[in-house]
Design an enzyme around this catalytic site. Structure first.
Site, PDB file in Angstrom:
ATOM      1  N   GLY A   1       0.567  -0.948  -0.171  1.00  0.00           N
ATOM      2  CA  GLY A   1      -0.105  -0.025  -0.060  1.00  0.00           C
ATOM      3  C   GLY A   1       0.831   1.291  -0.144  1.00  0.00           C
ATOM      4  N   ASP A   2       1.927   0.969   0.785  1.00  0.00           N
ATOM      5  CA  ASP A   2       2.807   2.206   0.482  1.00  0.00           C
ATOM      6  C   ASP A   2       3.937   2.491  -0.895  1.00  0.00           C
ATOM      7  OD1 ASP A   2       2.274   2.700   3.463  1.00  0.00           O
ATOM      8  OD2 ASP A   2       3.735   1.285   3.842  1.00  0.00           O
ATOM      9  N   ALA A   3       4.200   1.276  -1.084  1.00  0.00           N
ATOM     10  CA  ALA A   3       4.502   1.349  -2.900  1.00  0.00           C
ATOM     11  C   ALA A   3       3.759   2.488  -3.729  1.00  0.00           C
ATOM     12  CB  ALA A   3       5.160   0.217  -2.885  1.00  0.00           C
TER      13      ALA A   3
ATOM     14  N   GLY B   1       3.183   5.048  -2.968  1.00  0.00           N
ATOM     15  CA  GLY B   1       4.482   6.492  -3.406  1.00  0.00           C
ATOM     16  C   GLY B   1       4.724   6.622  -4.885  1.00  0.00           C
TER      17      GLY B   1
END
Length: 340
Positions: free
Chosen positions: A293-295, A298
């Site tokens: 989810g962070d990827a 970003g």
């Protein structure tokens, strides 16, 4: 030196183990969830290091996303801040950031250890247990320090994880109000269901200054329950509710809701909510969903700053999420792959 994106969050060293079913049971943990460690969870870090094969990976939601944004953008585009200890954990984080091209301006606390996150992998699922340590000692004065203030002034986009609201709402408000007043973009990730559930007061303080909200389906449902006072599970409906929350400026708010391998929902308050399918990945290629989810966030952020359309930004987010799940922890392919 100025950077286009300024990110703030809890810098954590992920302590990652596989086949952790026994840990889930022993410590009463749920898959695909993120919590802060209570007293009963504290022994888990020692138990993991003694009894399991451990992989150490640079973590922390905002730091993961910042590295992904740096991955897709030219050098010196992204800078990150948070509080770390004066220890080896902080050095491991610096090394990981350098590889992806992410610059950092950490506040260093000499008395606390760098924060850690136990990442319990079971199949394609993960459970996160965080002990913040130094991360929760961040001071708002760091943002106005001689080294950091020019970076805040020069940035066009700010990105903060919801986890930071558990201890640093004053710092989040400083950045979000600055962005609102200076016609810059402030992006907030909901981060985990417990943020809208338990920290909705802090969340509602920051939302008026927030231009883009990113979250997954579980976080969106928690938002609906806590703030919209609704038990709906209709993602488009929840996105509309978040878009409709009061705003301090007249710029439309954009809401992005991911659903893992399912479609992503985007609503910008003007057009109908748009659904973006996710290209499936063969099960045998999926190594680890931690940080996916962070990827996505970003990748989305990097494309947005590169002035790509919302459609293109979601696509880049999907590509970065797909790359991440095929590697151990929140990491990206090296040598770099062109995704923009």
């Amino acid at each position: 030196m100025t950077y286009q994106i300024f990110c703030m969050g809890n810098p954590l060293l992920d302590v990652q183990v596989r086949d952790g079913e026994a840990l889930l049971k022993k410590y009463d943990l749920q898959t695909n969830n993120a919590i802060r460690a209570s007293d009963k969870h504290e022994p888990i870090y020692e138990e993991i290091s003694e009894n399991y094969s451990v992989t150490y990976v640079a973590g922390g939601g905002s730091q993961n996303a910042a590295r992904a944004a740096a991955y897709v953008l030219p050098p010196k585009s992204v800078v990150y801040t948070g509080c770390v200890g004066d220890d080896d954990g902080a050095e491991q984080l610096r090394t990981a950031n350098k590889r992806e091209g992410l610059d950092e301006v950490y506040l260093v606390n000499k008395t606390e250890k760098t924060g850690a996150c136990a990442v319990i992998i079971t199949g394609h699922h993960r459970s996160l247990v965080t002990t913040l340590r130094a991360a929760q000692k961040f001071e708002v004065s760091h943002l106005s320090s001689p080294k950091v203030a020019p970076l805040v002034e020069g940035a066009k986009v700010f990105y903060v994880e919801g986890f930071f609201l558990t201890h640093g709402v004053e710092s989040v408000l400083a950045l979000s109000k600055h962005a609102s007043e200076k016609n810059k973009t402030f992006v907030l990730n909901l981060s985990a269901p417990f943020i809208p559930q338990l920290f909705h007061t802090q969340l509602e303080q920051v939302l008026p200054y927030t231009d883009i909200v990113i979250g997954n389906e579980a976080e969106a449902e928690a938002y609906a329950n806590s703030i919209l006072k609704s038990d709906t599970t209709d993602m488009a409906e929840i996105a509309k509710g978040i878009v409709g929350y009061r705003k301090a400026n007249d710029r439309p708010r954009v809401v992005v809701i991911t659903q893992g391998p399912e479609s992503t929902i985007v609503f910008d308050g003007t057009n109908p909510a748009k659904v973006y399918p996710v290209t499936p990945i063969a099960s045998e290629l999926i190594v680890d969903t931690n940080g996916a989810g962070d990827a996505f966030a970003g990748g989305f952020l990097g494309a947005y700053v590169a002035e790509k359309s919302l459609d293109e930004s979601v696509e880049v987010g999907h590509k970065m999420g797909a790359m991440c799940v095929q590697l151990v922890g929140p990491q990206y392919k090296w040598p770099k792959v062109q995704v923009l």
